[in-house]
Write a protein that holds these residues in place. Structure first.
Motif, mmCIF file in Angstrom:
data_model
loop_
_atom_site.group_PDB
_atom_site.id
_atom_site.type_symbol
_atom_site.label_atom_id
_atom_site.label_comp_id
_atom_site.label_asym_id
_atom_site.label_seq_id
_atom_site.Cartn_x
_atom_site.Cartn_y
_atom_site.Cartn_z
ATOM 1 N N LEU A 220 0.822 -1.211 0.000
ATOM 2 C CA LEU A 220 0.000 0.000 0.000
ATOM 3 C C LEU A 220 0.857 1.263 0.000
ATOM 4 O O LEU A 220 1.957 1.281 0.530
ATOM 5 C CB LEU A 220 -0.912 0.014 1.229
ATOM 6 C CG LEU A 220 -1.895 -1.137 1.345
ATOM 7 C CD1 LEU A 220 -2.610 -1.097 2.684
ATOM 8 C CD2 LEU A 220 -2.886 -1.126 0.205
ATOM 9 N N THR A 221 0.306 2.300 -0.581
ATOM 10 C CA THR A 221 0.935 3.612 -0.569
ATOM 11 C C THR A 221 -0.108 4.643 -0.145
ATOM 12 O O THR A 221 -1.300 4.454 -0.363
ATOM 13 C CB THR A 221 1.537 3.962 -1.950
ATOM 14 O OG1 THR A 221 2.313 5.142 -1.840
ATOM 15 C CG2 THR A 221 0.470 4.145 -3.002
ATOM 16 N N LEU A 222 0.347 5.712 0.460
ATOM 17 C CA LEU A 222 -0.552 6.739 0.966
ATOM 18 C C LEU A 222 -0.977 7.683 -0.154
ATOM 19 O O LEU A 222 -0.158 8.192 -0.895
ATOM 20 C CB LEU A 222 0.134 7.537 2.078
ATOM 21 C CG LEU A 222 -0.711 8.613 2.756
ATOM 22 C CD1 LEU A 222 -1.902 7.999 3.487
ATOM 23 C CD2 LEU A 222 0.145 9.405 3.724
ATOM 24 N N SER A 223 -2.277 7.906 -0.236
ATOM 25 C CA SER A 223 -2.854 8.866 -1.165
ATOM 26 C C SER A 223 -3.460 9.989 -0.321
ATOM 27 O O SER A 223 -4.219 9.720 0.610
ATOM 28 C CB SER A 223 -3.927 8.195 -2.018
ATOM 29 O OG SER A 223 -4.655 9.151 -2.750
ATOM 30 N N VAL A 224 -3.128 11.233 -0.642
ATOM 31 C CA VAL A 224 -3.595 12.378 0.149
ATOM 32 C C VAL A 224 -4.360 13.332 -0.753
ATOM 33 O O VAL A 224 -3.860 13.730 -1.808
ATOM 34 C CB VAL A 224 -2.411 13.125 0.802
ATOM 35 C CG1 VAL A 224 -2.901 14.319 1.604
ATOM 36 C CG2 VAL A 224 -1.602 12.183 1.668
ATOM 37 N N PRO B 181 -5.559 22.936 5.344
ATOM 38 C CA PRO B 181 -6.905 22.463 5.036
ATOM 39 C C PRO B 181 -7.077 21.023 5.519
ATOM 40 O O PRO B 181 -6.083 20.336 5.797
ATOM 41 C CB PRO B 181 -6.946 22.536 3.504
ATOM 42 C CG PRO B 181 -5.535 22.330 3.082
ATOM 43 C CD PRO B 181 -4.714 23.004 4.149
ATOM 44 N N PRO B 182 -8.301 20.540 5.624
ATOM 45 C CA PRO B 182 -8.503 19.136 5.984
ATOM 46 C C PRO B 182 -7.876 18.233 4.913
ATOM 47 O O PRO B 182 -7.975 18.506 3.721
ATOM 48 C CB PRO B 182 -10.025 18.975 5.993
ATOM 49 C CG PRO B 182 -10.571 20.352 6.051
ATOM 50 C CD PRO B 182 -9.550 21.251 5.426
ATOM 51 N N LEU B 183 -7.214 17.185 5.362
ATOM 52 C CA LEU B 183 -6.585 16.233 4.436
ATOM 53 C C LEU B 183 -7.331 14.907 4.490
ATOM 54 O O LEU B 183 -7.597 14.386 5.576
ATOM 55 C CB LEU B 183 -5.129 15.981 4.818
ATOM 56 C CG LEU B 183 -4.188 17.172 4.898
ATOM 57 C CD1 LEU B 183 -2.785 16.699 5.279
ATOM 58 C CD2 LEU B 183 -4.157 17.935 3.602
ATOM 59 N N ARG C 178 -5.887 8.181 2.477
ATOM 60 C CA ARG C 178 -6.309 6.842 2.059
ATOM 61 C C ARG C 178 -5.073 6.048 1.705
ATOM 62 O O ARG C 178 -4.127 6.585 1.131
ATOM 63 C CB ARG C 178 -7.169 6.900 0.795
ATOM 64 C CG ARG C 178 -8.542 7.350 0.962
ATOM 65 C CD ARG C 178 -9.312 7.171 -0.344
ATOM 66 N NE ARG C 178 -10.509 7.954 -0.272
ATOM 67 C CZ ARG C 178 -11.074 8.554 -1.277
ATOM 68 N NH1 ARG C 178 -10.560 8.459 -2.470
ATOM 69 N NH2 ARG C 178 -12.165 9.247 -1.110
ATOM 70 N N TYR C 179 -5.111 4.778 2.022
ATOM 71 C CA TYR C 179 -4.071 3.881 1.528
ATOM 72 C C TYR C 179 -4.633 3.140 0.332
ATOM 73 O O TYR C 179 -5.773 2.667 0.366
ATOM 74 C CB TYR C 179 -3.615 2.906 2.623
ATOM 75 C CG TYR C 179 -2.564 3.527 3.504
ATOM 76 C CD1 TYR C 179 -1.234 3.568 3.099
ATOM 77 C CD2 TYR C 179 -2.903 4.115 4.713
ATOM 78 C CE1 TYR C 179 -0.264 4.172 3.892
ATOM 79 C CE2 TYR C 179 -1.946 4.715 5.507
ATOM 80 C CZ TYR C 179 -0.630 4.732 5.086
ATOM 81 O OH TYR C 179 0.325 5.339 5.864
ATOM 82 N N VAL C 180 -3.846 3.078 -0.732
ATOM 83 C CA VAL C 180 -4.241 2.408 -1.963
ATOM 84 C C VAL C 180 -3.124 1.466 -2.388
ATOM 85 O O VAL C 180 -1.972 1.621 -1.964
ATOM 86 C CB VAL C 180 -4.544 3.429 -3.090
ATOM 87 C CG1 VAL C 180 -5.742 4.307 -2.722
ATOM 88 C CG2 VAL C 180 -3.333 4.290 -3.400
ATOM 89 N N LEU C 181 -3.468 0.507 -3.232
ATOM 90 C CA LEU C 181 -2.455 -0.407 -3.740
ATOM 91 C C LEU C 181 -1.447 0.360 -4.585
ATOM 92 O O LEU C 181 -1.820 1.219 -5.392
ATOM 93 C CB LEU C 181 -3.099 -1.513 -4.580
ATOM 94 C CG LEU C 181 -3.864 -2.569 -3.784
ATOM 95 C CD1 LEU C 181 -4.668 -3.462 -4.715
ATOM 96 C CD2 LEU C 181 -2.900 -3.393 -2.952
ATOM 97 N N LEU D 283 4.023 11.211 8.770
ATOM 98 C CA LEU D 283 3.841 10.760 7.387
ATOM 99 C C LEU D 283 4.379 11.818 6.446
ATOM 100 O O LEU D 283 4.778 12.904 6.881
ATOM 101 C CB LEU D 283 2.359 10.474 7.093
ATOM 102 C CG LEU D 283 1.366 11.626 7.244
ATOM 103 C CD1 LEU D 283 1.205 12.424 5.958
ATOM 104 C CD2 LEU D 283 0.008 11.059 7.631
ATOM 105 N N VAL D 284 4.383 11.519 5.162
ATOM 106 C CA VAL D 284 4.760 12.487 4.137
ATOM 107 C C VAL D 284 3.608 12.566 3.147
ATOM 108 O O VAL D 284 3.145 11.543 2.636
ATOM 109 C CB VAL D 284 6.060 12.085 3.404
ATOM 110 C CG1 VAL D 284 6.361 13.050 2.266
ATOM 111 C CG2 VAL D 284 7.222 12.041 4.377
ATOM 112 N N ALA D 285 3.134 13.790 2.892
ATOM 113 C CA ALA D 285 2.019 14.023 1.977
ATOM 114 C C ALA D 285 2.517 14.793 0.760
ATOM 115 O O ALA D 285 3.247 15.765 0.906
ATOM 116 C CB ALA D 285 0.929 14.822 2.685
ATOM 117 N N ARG D 286 2.144 14.347 -0.412
ATOM 118 C CA ARG D 286 2.472 15.087 -1.631
ATOM 119 C C ARG D 286 1.388 16.142 -1.829
ATOM 120 O O ARG D 286 0.215 15.860 -1.675
ATOM 121 C CB ARG D 286 2.531 14.144 -2.824
ATOM 122 C CG ARG D 286 3.016 14.841 -4.070
ATOM 123 C CD ARG D 286 3.577 13.871 -5.084
ATOM 124 N NE ARG D 286 4.894 13.389 -4.745
ATOM 125 C CZ ARG D 286 6.030 14.093 -4.862
ATOM 126 N NH1 ARG D 286 6.001 15.323 -5.279
ATOM 127 N NH2 ARG D 286 7.186 13.566 -4.557
#
Length: 152
Positions: free
Chosen positions: A40-44, A89-91, A94-97, A124-127
């Protein structure tokens, strides 16, 4: 029958170890998708708004932004006249494949989220998307960061 989904909002200021909240989301997603947590990878999604789907994710609140401000649909450089920290802002997290080789967006920057203003404990790190006039190299020089704000 329509599927009912409730928006899950989490104020990270209310947790002693917010990194565990993020890890729990990852573990829950891996169990739901029957895969390894490492797949999984983090989606922001930045600037989540009420009414948007949170399907499989959580909305995090209580964050502050350093080195930039959120304006429109992207990060913009902060000016000397602005306070050193701006509300984030609100983030939607989600974790996605993971899909093979992930492609980094050209007009974005990695923004680390820390447990507090000292930047000692990463969460965490958000793009994040950048405004057209905000170059990724300039964003790196501004040391962009998110941190969990202290309770008011």
């Amino acid at each position: 029958m329509a599927k009912y989904t409730k928006n899950i909002e989490i104020d990270l200021r209310s947790f002693l170890r917010p990194s565990r909240v993020v890890w729990a989301l990852r573990v829950h997603t891996a169990a739901r998708l029957a895969c390894s947590v490492h797949a999984l990878t983090l989606s922001v999604k930045w600037n989540w708004t009420e009414g948007e789907s949170t399907d499989g994710g959580v909305v995090v609140l209580g964050l502050r932004l350093c080195g930039a401000v959120w304006a429109g649909a992207a990060l913009q450089p902060s000016t000397a006249a602005q306070p050193p920290h701006a509300p984030a802002p609100p983030l939607l997290l989600r974790y996605v494949l993971q899909e093979g080789d992930s492609i980094a967006w050209e007009r974005s920057a990695e923004v680390p989220l820390y447990a507090d203003e000292s930047r000692a404990a990463p969460v965490l790190v958000a793009r994040a998307p950048l405004a057209p006039h905000y170059e990724p190299d300039a964003a790196a020089l501004h040391a962009l960061a998110l941190f969990i704000a202290a309770h008011d």
